[in-house]
Scaffold this active site. Structure first.
Site, short mmCIF file in Angstrom:
data_model
loop_
_atom_site.label_atom_id
_atom_site.label_comp_id
_atom_site.label_asym_id
_atom_site.label_seq_id
_atom_site.Cartn_x
_atom_site.Cartn_y
_atom_site.Cartn_z
N SER A 25 14.12 -58.55 -29.91
CA SER A 25 12.89 -57.76 -29.93
C SER A 25 11.71 -58.54 -30.48
O SER A 25 10.58 -58.42 -29.98
CB SER A 25 13.10 -56.49 -30.76
OG SER A 25 14.13 -55.71 -30.23
N HIS A 39 9.51 -57.07 -35.26
CA HIS A 39 8.53 -56.81 -34.20
C HIS A 39 7.15 -57.29 -34.64
O HIS A 39 6.42 -57.92 -33.86
CB HIS A 39 8.48 -55.32 -33.88
CG HIS A 39 9.76 -54.79 -33.34
ND1 HIS A 39 9.94 -53.47 -32.96
CD2 HIS A 39 10.97 -55.40 -33.10
CE1 HIS A 39 11.18 -53.29 -32.53
NE2 HIS A 39 11.81 -54.45 -32.61
#
Length: 280
Positions: free
Chosen positions: A182, A227
């Site tokens: 991610s 992230h």
């Protein structure tokens, strides 16, 4: 009827006991039926055939040509294949792939490679949902960015963004273990946003998609820190690429991309030092 004259030239040069009147189309030597290979015109001898095969242009299998040919997103395909392969290995009992390669901030000093290897691993909870979702996102963004940037720049963007995601975890959640691509994927989106806006493109749809992913990042169990680190790293790389687009700036571009990587290494080092410093 007259008999044909008997001569050494009327016998196969490889089998002297076999009479023949067939000549090699290339070298002119007499060859028997066993030694003949059909050519486009006439037949040729084994030696000439060997030379022809040696000098023939080598071609790739059709599958490899489609995957690695000019313009194909080879790096994207390779990243997806490697990630899926690693996910399969994670399910094999006894290998301990997740335990050996997941990112554990406490092990950064002794096993720093985990900051990169973790981006090729995925959560085994929920079966393949995590890896499928991430690889679908890579399949969407990868070919576009790889086509725009080239294979080398794209790979650098992916790896540095993934590393930046691990740095985000180290800085903001040093007692959390993480796996997943991610951070790298958020880096791709961050770079794509900077590049698209820099080129004057419409980025509304990308902003909406990015906003949805940011909201999802705060669902319990998801490392939003990775992230955040990834998107910051990707945005920085995107900014560098936009500012060094001219052909004569290639050297400067390489130096600045390396500088971004060094920046995150320095941030990680400073965070480790702060964690090791005695309290009080």
């Amino acid at each position: 009827m007259n008999d044909l004259p008997v001569s050494a030239a009327n016998f196969c040069y490889r089998h002297p006991g076999r009479q023949s009147f067939i000549l090699c189309q290339r070298c002119g030597r007499t060859i028997c039926t066993e030694c003949q290979t059909q050519a486009a015109v006439g037949v040729i001898c084994p030696e000439c055939m060997k030379i022809q095969r040696k000098n023939a242009p080598r071609t790739k299998p059709a599958v490899l040509t489609r995957l690695t040919g000019s313009g194909q997103p080879t790096v994207t395909y390779a990243l997806i294949a490697l990630t899926v392969f690693m996910f399969v290995l994670q399910w094999i009992p006894g290998l301990g792939i997740t335990q050996r390669f997941a990112y554990v901030p406490a092990l950064t000093i002794v096993e720093p490679w985990r900051m990169l290897t973790s981006i090729f691993l995925h959560s085994q909870g929920g079966l393949p949902f995590h890896v499928l979702l991430n690889m679908y996102a890579l399949w969407l963004f990868g070919p576009m960015l790889e086509g725009m940037l080239g294979r080398g720049r794209f790979l650098a963007l992916y790896l540095i963004s993934g590393f930046a995601g691990s740095v985000g975890v180290l800085v903001l959640a040093p007692f959390t273990s993480v796996v997943g691509a991610s951070g790298a994927l958020f880096g791709l989106m961050g770079a794509f946003l900077i590049i698209q806006r820099g080129l004057g493109g419409n980025s509304k749809q990308l902003l909406v998609l990015l906003g949805i992913n940011v909201v999802v990042s705060f669902i319990p169990g998801i490392a939003w820190q990775a992230h955040l680190g990834g998107i910051v790293g990707g945005a920085l790389i995107g900014f560098v690429l936009m500012r060094t687009r001219r052909p004569n700036q290639k050297g400067v571009q390489i130096v600045l991309i390396a500088a971004v990587a060094v920046l995150f290494v320095a941030i990680a080092a400073l965070r480790i030092l702060s964690l090791l410093a005695p309290v009080g």
